[in-house]
Motif scaffolding. Sequence first.
Motif, PDB file in Angstrom:
ATOM      1  N   ALA A  62       2.640  10.539  -8.349  1.00  0.00           N
ATOM      2  CA  ALA A  62       1.666  10.758  -9.563  1.00  0.00           C
ATOM      3  C   ALA A  62       0.634   9.737 -10.201  1.00  0.00           C
ATOM      4  CB  ALA A  62       2.806  10.865 -10.714  1.00  0.00           C
ATOM      5  N   LYS A  63       1.025   8.320  -9.645  1.00  0.00           N
ATOM      6  CA  LYS A  63       0.148   7.426 -10.182  1.00  0.00           C
ATOM      7  C   LYS A  63      -0.282   6.224  -9.406  1.00  0.00           C
ATOM      8  CE  LYS A  63       1.841   4.666 -13.676  1.00  0.00           C
ATOM      9  NZ  LYS A  63       2.247   4.120 -14.834  1.00  0.00           N
ATOM     10  N   VAL A  64      -1.410   5.801  -9.330  1.00  0.00           N
ATOM     11  CA  VAL A  64      -1.899   4.418  -8.698  1.00  0.00           C
ATOM     12  C   VAL A  64      -2.099   3.469  -9.662  1.00  0.00           C
ATOM     13  CG1 VAL A  64      -3.427   3.414  -7.109  1.00  0.00           C
ATOM     14  CG2 VAL A  64      -2.675   5.931  -6.731  1.00  0.00           C
ATOM     15  N   THR A  65      -1.582   2.307  -9.447  1.00  0.00           N
ATOM     16  CA  THR A  65      -1.876   1.185 -10.480  1.00  0.00           C
ATOM     17  C   THR A  65      -2.483   0.037  -9.558  1.00  0.00           C
ATOM     18  OG1 THR A  65       0.245   1.553 -11.767  1.00  0.00           O
ATOM     19  CG2 THR A  65      -0.601  -0.553 -11.922  1.00  0.00           C
ATOM     20  N   ALA A  66      -3.693  -0.426 -10.186  1.00  0.00           N
ATOM     21  CA  ALA A  66      -4.546  -1.274  -9.536  1.00  0.00           C
ATOM     22  C   ALA A  66      -4.402  -2.710 -10.261  1.00  0.00           C
ATOM     23  CB  ALA A  66      -5.873  -0.939  -9.787  1.00  0.00           C
ATOM     24  N   HIS A  71      -4.658   6.595 -12.496  1.00  0.00           N
ATOM     25  CA  HIS A  71      -4.816   4.968 -12.256  1.00  0.00           C
ATOM     26  C   HIS A  71      -4.957   4.304 -13.533  1.00  0.00           C
ATOM     27  CE1 HIS A  71      -8.900   5.594 -13.263  1.00  0.00           C
ATOM     28  NE2 HIS A  71      -9.145   4.205 -13.128  1.00  0.00           N
ATOM     29  N   SER A  72      -4.395   3.219 -13.312  1.00  0.00           N
ATOM     30  CA  SER A  72      -4.332   2.085 -14.269  1.00  0.00           C
ATOM     31  C   SER A  72      -4.540   0.814 -14.043  1.00  0.00           C
ATOM     32  CB  SER A  72      -2.945   2.041 -15.396  1.00  0.00           C
ATOM     33  OG  SER A  72      -1.981   1.869 -14.472  1.00  0.00           O
ATOM     34  N   GLY A  73      -4.712  -0.271 -14.718  1.00  0.00           N
ATOM     35  CA  GLY A  73      -4.833  -1.579 -13.969  1.00  0.00           C
ATOM     36  C   GLY A  73      -4.327  -2.623 -14.924  1.00  0.00           C
ATOM     37  N   PRO A  74      -3.035  -3.095 -14.762  1.00  0.00           N
ATOM     38  CA  PRO A  74      -2.410  -4.182 -15.628  1.00  0.00           C
ATOM     39  C   PRO A  74      -3.095  -5.495 -14.834  1.00  0.00           C
ATOM     40  CG  PRO A  74      -0.904  -3.512 -13.755  1.00  0.00           C
ATOM     41  CD  PRO A  74      -2.153  -2.509 -13.820  1.00  0.00           C
ATOM     42  N   ASP A  75      -2.850  -6.621 -15.696  1.00  0.00           N
ATOM     43  CA  ASP A  75      -3.083  -7.742 -15.311  1.00  0.00           C
ATOM     44  C   ASP A  75      -2.150  -8.380 -14.328  1.00  0.00           C
ATOM     45  OD1 ASP A  75      -3.034 -11.037 -15.403  1.00  0.00           O
ATOM     46  OD2 ASP A  75      -4.495 -10.551 -16.729  1.00  0.00           O
ATOM     47  N   ALA A  76      -2.362  -9.276 -13.189  1.00  0.00           N
ATOM     48  CA  ALA A  76      -1.461  -9.492 -12.593  1.00  0.00           C
ATOM     49  C   ALA A  76      -0.438 -10.527 -13.033  1.00  0.00           C
ATOM     50  CB  ALA A  76      -2.203 -10.330 -11.135  1.00  0.00           C
ATOM     51  N   PRO A 118     -14.940 -11.837  -9.073  1.00  0.00           N
ATOM     52  CA  PRO A 118     -14.406 -11.365  -7.495  1.00  0.00           C
ATOM     53  C   PRO A 118     -13.205 -10.442  -7.705  1.00  0.00           C
ATOM     54  CG  PRO A 118     -13.283 -13.758  -8.394  1.00  0.00           C
ATOM     55  CD  PRO A 118     -14.236 -13.086  -9.531  1.00  0.00           C
ATOM     56  N   THR A 119     -13.016  -9.621  -8.961  1.00  0.00           N
ATOM     57  CA  THR A 119     -11.946  -8.859  -9.143  1.00  0.00           C
ATOM     58  C   THR A 119     -12.330  -7.411  -8.928  1.00  0.00           C
ATOM     59  OG1 THR A 119     -10.839 -10.107 -11.054  1.00  0.00           O
ATOM     60  CG2 THR A 119     -10.407  -7.848 -10.854  1.00  0.00           C
ATOM     61  N   PRO A 120     -11.700  -6.734  -7.867  1.00  0.00           N
ATOM     62  CA  PRO A 120     -12.207  -5.522  -7.452  1.00  0.00           C
ATOM     63  C   PRO A 120     -11.743  -4.416  -8.507  1.00  0.00           C
ATOM     64  CG  PRO A 120     -10.093  -6.378  -6.330  1.00  0.00           C
ATOM     65  CD  PRO A 120     -10.487  -7.381  -6.949  1.00  0.00           C
ATOM     66  N   CYS A 121     -12.572  -3.534  -9.019  1.00  0.00           N
ATOM     67  CA  CYS A 121     -12.218  -2.498  -9.959  1.00  0.00           C
ATOM     68  C   CYS A 121     -11.546  -1.492  -9.453  1.00  0.00           C
ATOM     69  CB  CYS A 121     -13.402  -2.062 -10.640  1.00  0.00           C
ATOM     70  SG  CYS A 121     -14.277  -3.513 -11.505  1.00  0.00           S
ATOM     71  N   PRO A 122     -10.732  -0.740 -10.105  1.00  0.00           N
ATOM     72  CA  PRO A 122      -9.963   0.564  -9.492  1.00  0.00           C
ATOM     73  C   PRO A 122     -11.151   1.547  -9.192  1.00  0.00           C
ATOM     74  CG  PRO A 122      -9.077  -0.247 -11.685  1.00  0.00           C
ATOM     75  CD  PRO A 122     -10.138  -1.108 -11.477  1.00  0.00           C
ATOM     76  N   VAL A 123     -11.133   2.298  -8.257  1.00  0.00           N
ATOM     77  CA  VAL A 123     -11.940   3.160  -7.730  1.00  0.00           C
ATOM     78  C   VAL A 123     -11.337   4.501  -7.066  1.00  0.00           C
ATOM     79  CG1 VAL A 123     -13.886   3.729  -6.068  1.00  0.00           C
ATOM     80  CG2 VAL A 123     -13.569   1.224  -6.714  1.00  0.00           C
TER      81      VAL A 123
END
Length: 329
Positions: free
Chosen positions: A159-163, A188-193, A173-178
Amino acid sequence: MLPGDGVGPELMHSVKEVFKAASVPVIFDEHHLSEVQNMASEEKLDEVIDSMKESKVAIIGKIHTPMEYKGELASYDMRLRRKLDLFANVVHVKSLSGYKTRHNNLDLVIIREQTEGEYSALEHESIKGVIECLKIITRAKSQRIAKFAFDYATKKGRAKVTAVHKANIMVPPTPCPVRGPGAARAGHSGPDALPLPAQLVQNPYQFDVLVMPNLYGNIVDNLAAGLVGGAGVVPGESYSAEYAVFEMGARHPFAQAVGRNIANPTAMLLTASNMLRHLNLEFHSNLIAEAVKKVIKGGKVRTRDLGGYSTTSDFVKSVIDHLHPHYGA
């Protein structure tokens, strides 16, 4: 087959024993590539590559990288992955029925780009006492791993991809969710590492498929494996456009267990089962996977890492008994 270092050869022996008992129609072309055992050279690496060009599929143990610097930063493990362009590492972290952990019924997938990032082997001493390590991130490879993650999620009904990234500090140098083609059904979402490990420990159920750069993936693979029982129970695999390499999800040589007959073969056996499924040997794949899961669920035969006292041999024998109740009788 590359047995690798540490308990790798013992685990591969377990795979061969179970394959023999299950009458799996696979013949291994076995090679030994090890820096710690002085069995690594460009010639041996080329032999492995030639074998891979013919078979397209491999099962490998952990090829350990020595800590001491010998003038070459790129290890043989790294060079193998680069030559095969194994850009996508996939680790399916799933709870095993019958073995209780803090978080049960867990089911998430970690997808790691493993051909660039901090593990680029581009390091040097700029001035005495100062080491610089280059982190390489390219748009092309970032888009490739993002597309792979979305395609995987779509194919598997996720259901979901998290970048996972560190864009608040490492902005350029950070790749963005595509969003990749065919990923319309995957969010898709994108939390801090940085807070991700805490979020995984506290509430891993909020995640489904996670995609991330090389170093983050290495850390998260190991942490997530700990949620379901440790490095001994989680299978993994790595893909290029042409090749598939099957290996344990959390890569550890477990050198302190060598020769003691105590290593847990679960992860390697499940990895081997996944390899058989990739080879369209569904019957044998399911036969082995179900036998392993029945042993875990039964709870009578458990290696030390799962709180038991059984040996590697005990576990393998129990798996074989669940394949064929009268095998070896």
